[in-house]
Enzyme design. Structure first.
Site, PDB file in Angstrom:
ATOM      1  N   LYS A 133       0.997  -2.906   9.272  1.00  0.00           N
ATOM      2  CA  LYS A 133       1.766  -1.927   9.175  1.00  0.00           C
ATOM      3  C   LYS A 133       3.147  -2.349   9.744  1.00  0.00           C
ATOM      4  O   LYS A 133       3.223  -3.048  10.983  1.00  0.00           O
ATOM      5  CB  LYS A 133       1.476  -0.680   9.907  1.00  0.00           C
ATOM      6  CG  LYS A 133       0.297   0.118   9.194  1.00  0.00           C
ATOM      7  CD  LYS A 133       0.312   1.455   9.689  1.00  0.00           C
ATOM      8  CE  LYS A 133      -0.856   2.284   8.784  1.00  0.00           C
ATOM      9  NZ  LYS A 133      -1.044   3.802   9.167  1.00  0.00           N
ATOM     10  N   ALA A 158       9.264   2.554   7.671  1.00  0.00           N
ATOM     11  CA  ALA A 158       7.990   1.902   7.683  1.00  0.00           C
ATOM     12  C   ALA A 158       7.272   1.468   6.347  1.00  0.00           C
ATOM     13  O   ALA A 158       7.742   2.256   5.443  1.00  0.00           O
ATOM     14  CB  ALA A 158       6.923   2.473   8.497  1.00  0.00           C
ATOM     15  N   LYS A 159       6.297   0.540   6.314  1.00  0.00           N
ATOM     16  CA  LYS A 159       5.725   0.195   5.117  1.00  0.00           C
ATOM     17  C   LYS A 159       4.503  -0.470   5.571  1.00  0.00           C
ATOM     18  O   LYS A 159       4.138  -0.956   6.620  1.00  0.00           O
ATOM     19  CB  LYS A 159       6.418  -0.714   4.144  1.00  0.00           C
ATOM     20  CG  LYS A 159       6.697  -2.202   4.686  1.00  0.00           C
ATOM     21  CD  LYS A 159       7.446  -2.976   3.749  1.00  0.00           C
ATOM     22  CE  LYS A 159       7.898  -4.343   4.407  1.00  0.00           C
ATOM     23  NZ  LYS A 159       8.431  -5.108   3.376  1.00  0.00           N
ATOM     24  N   ASP A 165      -2.336  13.310  14.834  1.00  0.00           N
ATOM     25  CA  ASP A 165      -2.125  13.487  13.073  1.00  0.00           C
ATOM     26  C   ASP A 165      -3.580  13.171  12.835  1.00  0.00           C
ATOM     27  O   ASP A 165      -3.927  12.341  11.736  1.00  0.00           O
ATOM     28  CB  ASP A 165      -1.257  12.202  12.860  1.00  0.00           C
ATOM     29  CG  ASP A 165      -0.987  12.479  11.297  1.00  0.00           C
ATOM     30  OD1 ASP A 165      -1.174  13.518  10.970  1.00  0.00           O
ATOM     31  OD2 ASP A 165      -0.521  11.503  10.553  1.00  0.00           O
ATOM     32  N   VAL A 197       5.137   3.058   1.153  1.00  0.00           N
ATOM     33  CA  VAL A 197       6.407   2.802   1.708  1.00  0.00           C
ATOM     34  C   VAL A 197       6.941   4.226   2.276  1.00  0.00           C
ATOM     35  O   VAL A 197       6.743   4.924   1.315  1.00  0.00           O
ATOM     36  CB  VAL A 197       7.441   2.076   0.695  1.00  0.00           C
ATOM     37  CG1 VAL A 197       8.584   1.712   1.352  1.00  0.00           C
ATOM     38  CG2 VAL A 197       6.581   0.641   0.484  1.00  0.00           C
ATOM     39  N   GLY A 198       7.899   4.241   3.065  1.00  0.00           N
ATOM     40  CA  GLY A 198       8.382   5.277   3.442  1.00  0.00           C
ATOM     41  C   GLY A 198       9.405   5.372   4.606  1.00  0.00           C
ATOM     42  O   GLY A 198       8.812   4.869   5.740  1.00  0.00           O
ATOM     43  N   GLY A 199      10.360   5.712   4.467  1.00  0.00           N
ATOM     44  CA  GLY A 199      11.192   5.539   5.631  1.00  0.00           C
ATOM     45  C   GLY A 199      11.486   4.119   6.436  1.00  0.00           C
ATOM     46  O   GLY A 199      12.235   3.400   5.488  1.00  0.00           O
ATOM     47  N   ILE A 234       1.043  -1.126   0.060  1.00  0.00           N
ATOM     48  CA  ILE A 234      -0.152   0.056  -0.001  1.00  0.00           C
ATOM     49  C   ILE A 234       0.786   1.177   0.039  1.00  0.00           C
ATOM     50  O   ILE A 234       0.673   2.309  -0.803  1.00  0.00           O
ATOM     51  CB  ILE A 234      -0.790  -0.030   1.289  1.00  0.00           C
ATOM     52  CG1 ILE A 234      -1.845  -1.116   1.163  1.00  0.00           C
ATOM     53  CG2 ILE A 234      -1.750   1.193   1.234  1.00  0.00           C
ATOM     54  CD1 ILE A 234      -2.855  -1.335   2.325  1.00  0.00           C
TER      55      ILE A 234
END
EC number: 2.7.11.1
Length: 942
Positions: free
Chosen positions: A33, A16-17, A487, A12-14, A10
């Site tokens: 996650k 985490a995915k 957030d 991806v970033g840094g 779904i």
């Protein structure tokens, strides 16, 4: 990980995915996650945080299915498995409603069923309109010959009808285009208000050139665009909402290289006549496998894809604002906005006369008489549009929807939370938002209803209030678990398959202990205190919630409009008047509530409990409580029936074991016994409930003020949504006095005043009647006096809207009692009625309470509770604590102290459950029956 199979990635970033997974040997989908850690200690810390989040039990929170650690080579992977929300996120839903509403009301959604009809696609609209606007005798003859047996009169009639349809379709597209122009920075709109009549090429085989003022040329190939519109399999509506760089200039469009024409011509084969999409600073581009990339070959930049249900339409770019047969008049709106509030762009679209001589005469621009007539009939038009709002806005409000591909552009999905703020707010351009003028006639359906965008583009009223109520319930459950989300945004609010709200993405959530610091969250939803790097707490979530409510009402999505309320408040550019003009007059209460939630001072924002007790949600809360009661009845009935059936079946099994042969008569008897047992059990369950109620009423403590029995602790069966709490109005004061009079019947101070503690037998006998008269007169006077002096008078109402509890609060800065002069005058007026002895007792009570308060702390900057009472039949349901919690939490946010005066140990126990402690004990010697006065207080925790 061995239990799950990955379906697709779904995001991806840094570190985490996010994965879409399904359990092996099952088709049920989940969202997993994963976050990678190098150290086991850090992974365990993340595991503990995830476990604390998993404890939140609420139907409006994304459910945690499983949390575990997975060892992957030299790294540790924290895996959080959550429920999958089929409805997608709220931002997708809002944007899809925007596009579907325009397509539905413009009639363009029938394009797939009418591919052979040239009037139903953009290319034929352009061609037919140009041909009709440039009719001459030669073209008329050609059309007549091509139509076979049709006569010239029939040909002219057909052309006139086509011309009218084209004008209507152009108005539809123009309305669609004008709405999305709110997502374009203001610099790109300069000099584009006046359109130039297109020049028609006589050779139909050549590409048609459409030229506009202050914008580059667009070349539409007649043949290619028609084929492309019919050949697209993914059915995507493409358009652009901003330009490439963060600093926008119309000159950049004019001074573009010559190769731009060829690029535009090439992009037309890909259904992209658009500018670029500038992603917000907190969003990261993530390539999702299995999805088509949003970047089209030959386009000038990012093209935003919106999935539509029926057609593929190549929308006219809002930046270039090309349109045929329409003219935008730049007029001044009577509702001018502030410096950074949305620019009001009234859109008075009128039909242009054709530039050719023809026997059929078309309408020209409206005359002065027409304009006057329009102004005179404005109110009727406005009322009719309001009346038909349900038919014009999205009728499929609660219908399930497929995930929109607008946010398949990964730039619109969230980054890893630790990277979400990497752009300076000063680099963000101010952007206008379109608030259509009521007097502008967009004529969406080709009739004269004068519908406007504010009527068309709005969530259904019931759905809007239901959703924001569910969001508030979700946030309430988060705050009750001593967490702050940090957030909250429309992308982190999801919808289940049944369109129920689910709050998710707790990557930034923190345990609430003391105030926190450090920048965290998404820029457009951040509160001023976070932007200023000050200490913050739960009010930061309230501010973000106000931003979401604004988005849901106005459909102005903040990441796309590049608007930050927090930044505007810091710079002093937030215009409250212009903000309220974006709301209908009938919805002024929700506008006021949102403004309170967006208050610059975090201490003045309402708590989530106060928001839920707003009058806006009274009807919804009543419906929810009725529904919950019905569910409880059904569940209790079902359980009793199940128990009775199990008992009867056990009896039958026992009889079968003892008797090998059972005749039909025995079977009939056993079935009759089962039915009888069911009836008996149902009656028993009902009788048990009645017995419990009677026992509860018999066991009530006669002390009607601030005792554990009179106020009650919150029992396991207590349901907050069965009651409504709100501040009292003037017409509630008499009922409030009656509740307090009954609740203070056995309270020590009024026992002393009435003479019930006297040694004189005659005085004791008269105390009951005298006490009732004293309490009635005193509270009638005192409640009105406190109301006139702006005390906070809170009341709790049952499902029949009957007042069952009252709490009287003095706000910071007040002495805790009405002004002494007024009080003395009122008391002296009671002297002839009750006599000097009674008035002397009242004076003793008041002086001792005042002495105890001063000996504890003489500060007036506190919330003081002089009186609270609950009706007798509700004292064991926790109504007292439920009524006091909003003000106590409000005091915590304001960092104020809460005080109350009590007279017994039972009352101390009650307040201790609310966090108050005894701060001072005043020994009493001159009040018979009262040994001590206790001052309890609760200081702010941060």
């Amino acid at each position: 990980m061995n239990k799950y199979e990955v379906v697709k990635l779904i995001g991806v970033g840094g570190e985490a995915k996010a994965l879409l997974v399904k359990r092996i040997n099952s088709d049920k989908l989940y969202v997993m996650k994963q976050r990678m850690f190098f150290l086991l200690e850090e992974a365990n810390e993340g595991l503990c945080e995830a476990m604390s989040l998993a404890k939140i039990q609420s139907p409006y929170i994304v459910r945690f299915e499983e949390v575990f650690l997975d060892n992957n080579s030299n790294m540790f992977s924290l895996c959080i498995v959550m429920e999958y929300c089929e409805g997608g996120d709220l931002m997708d839903n809002l944007f899809k409603r925007i596009s579907d509403s325009f397509l539905k009301n413009s009639g363009l959604n029938n394009n797939q069923n009418n591919n052979n009809n040239n009037n139903n696609n953009l290319n034929s609209i352009v061609n037919n309109n140009i041909l009709n606007n440039n009719k001459n005798s030669k073209q008329s003859t050609t059309n007549t010959n091509s139509s076979g047996s049709n006569s010239s009169i029939a040909s002219n009639t057909t052309n006139n009808n086509n011309n009218n349809n084209n004008i209507n379709n152009n108005n539809n597209l123009k309305a669609y285009e004008n709405f999305f122009s709110k997502y374009v920075p203001s610099e790109t709109l300069k000099g584009v208000n006046q359109l130039v009549e297109p020049n028609c090429n006589k050779d139909n085989n050549k590409p048609i050139e459409i030229t506009t003022t202050d914008s580059p040329r667009i070349i539409i190939n007649d043949n290619e665009s028609t084929n492309n519109l019919n050949s697209q399999s993914d059915q995507i509506l493409q358009f652009s909402i901003s330009s490439e760089s963060s600093s926008f200039s119309n000159n950049d469009l004019i001074n573009s290289p010559n190769s731009n024409d060829s690029n535009l011509h090439q992009s037309s084969s890909n259904s992209s006549i658009c500018g670029d999409y500038s992603s917000p600073p907190n969003l990261e581009k993530i390539s999702s496998p299995g999805t088509s990339t949003p970047y089209q070959k030959g386009s000038n930049g990012n093209t935003v894809n919106i999935r539509c249900s029926d057609i593929v339409v190549e929308a006219v770019s809002p930046i270039k604002t090309e349109s045929i047969g329409c003219q935008i008049r730049s007029t001044t709106s009577p509702c001018t906005s502030g410096p950074t509030s949305p620019q009001m762009i009234p859109l008075n679209i009128v039909e242009q006369p054709p530039q050719s001589t023809s026997t059929s005469k078309t309408d020209s621009s409206p005359t002065g008489a027409d304009v006057k007539k329009t102004k005179m009939t404005w109110w009727k038009t406005y009322k009719s549009s309001k009346k038909d709002k349900k038919q014009t806005i999205c009728s499929n409000a609660c219908e399930s929807f497929s995930n929109s591909t607008f946010f398949n552009d990964p730039s619109s999905h969230s980054q890893p939370q630790h990277q979400q703020l990497h752009s300076s707010p000063q680099q963000l351009p101010q952007s206008p938002r379109l608030k259509p003028n009521i007097e502008s006639s967009l004529n969406i359906n080709g009739n004269n209803n004068n519908n406007n965008c504010s009527t068309l583009l709005k969530l259904p009223r019931k759905l809007f209030y239901t959703w924001i109520y569910q969001i508030c319930l979700g946030v309430q459950s988060i705050h009750k678990n001593h967490l702050v989300h940090l957030d909250l945004k429309s992308e982190n609010i999801f919808l289940s398959e049944s369109q129920k709200i689910k709050i998710g993405d707790f990557g930034l959530a923190k345990k609430y202990e003391n105030s926190m610091s450090g920048v965290a969250g998404t820029y457009y939803y951040l509160s001023p205190e976070i932007l200023l790097n000050k200490n913050y707490s739960r009010p930061a979530d309230i501010f973000s919630l106000g931003c979401i409510f604004y988005e849901m009402y106005t459909l102005n999505l903040l990441p796309l409009t590049k608007r930050s309320f927090g930044q505007e408040l810091i710079e002093g550019k937030f215009d409250r008047k212009a903000f309220k003009q974006e709301f209908d007059d009938s919805d002024e209460p929700i506008a006021d509530l949102i403004l309170d939630m967006l208050n610059l001072d975090q201490n003045l924002r309402p708590t989530i409990d106060l928001i839920l007790q707003n009058k806006l949600f009274e009807r919804i809360s009543d419906i929810n409580s009725s529904f919950n009661n019905l569910l409880n009845i059904v569940n209790n009935t079902g359980s009793s029936i199940t128990n009775s059936k199990s008992n009867s079946s056990n009896n039958l099994n026992n009889s079968n074991s003892n008797n090998d042969i059972i005749n039909n008569n025995n079977n009939n008897n056993s079935s009759n016994n089962i039915n009888n047992n069911n009836i008996v059990n149902l009656n028993n369950s009902y009788n048990n409930k009645q017995d419990k109620c009677e026992q509860r009423n018999k066991s009530l403590n006669q002390n009607g003020f601030l005792s554990t029995s009179s106020m009650g602790s919150i029992s396991s069966s207590f349901n907050e949504h069965e009651f409504v709490r709100r501040q009292l109005e003037k017409n509630d004061l008499d009922a409030a006095a009656d509740v307090l009079c009954e609740a203070f019947k056995e309270e020590p101070r009024f026992q002393f005043v009435s003479g019930a503690t006297s040694d004189n037998l005659e005085t004791k006998n008269k105390s009951i009647e005298l006490g009732q008269t004293i309490r009635k007169s005193f509270f009638t006077m005192c409640v009105r006096l406190m109301f006139d002096n702006k005390f906070m008078l809170w009341g709790c109402f049952d499902y029949e809207n009957k007042l069952i509890a009252v709490a009287c609060w003095s706000t910071p800065g007040k002495s805790g009692a009405p002004p002494m002069t007024q009080l003395i005058v009122k008391i002296l007026s009671m002297l002839p009625k009750f006599g000097f002895r009674t008035m002397k007792r009242i004076g003793k009570i008041m002086s001792n309470i005042d002495k105890a308060m001063k000996n504890h702390d003489s500060k007036l900057d506190v919330y003081y509770l002089p009186y609270i009472g609950v009706s007798k039949e509700y004292r064991d349901l926790g109504v007292g604590q439920y009524l006091l919690k909003p003000v106590i939490e409000w005091a915590e946010h304001q960092r104020k102290t809460v005080k109350a005066v009590v007279f017994s140990q039972k009352q101390i126990n009650f307040f201790s459950k609310l966090g108050l402690s005894v701060g001072h004990t005043e020994k009493i010697t001159n009040l018979k029956g009262i040994n001590s006065i206790y001052v309890m207080s609760k200081n702010s925790q941060y």
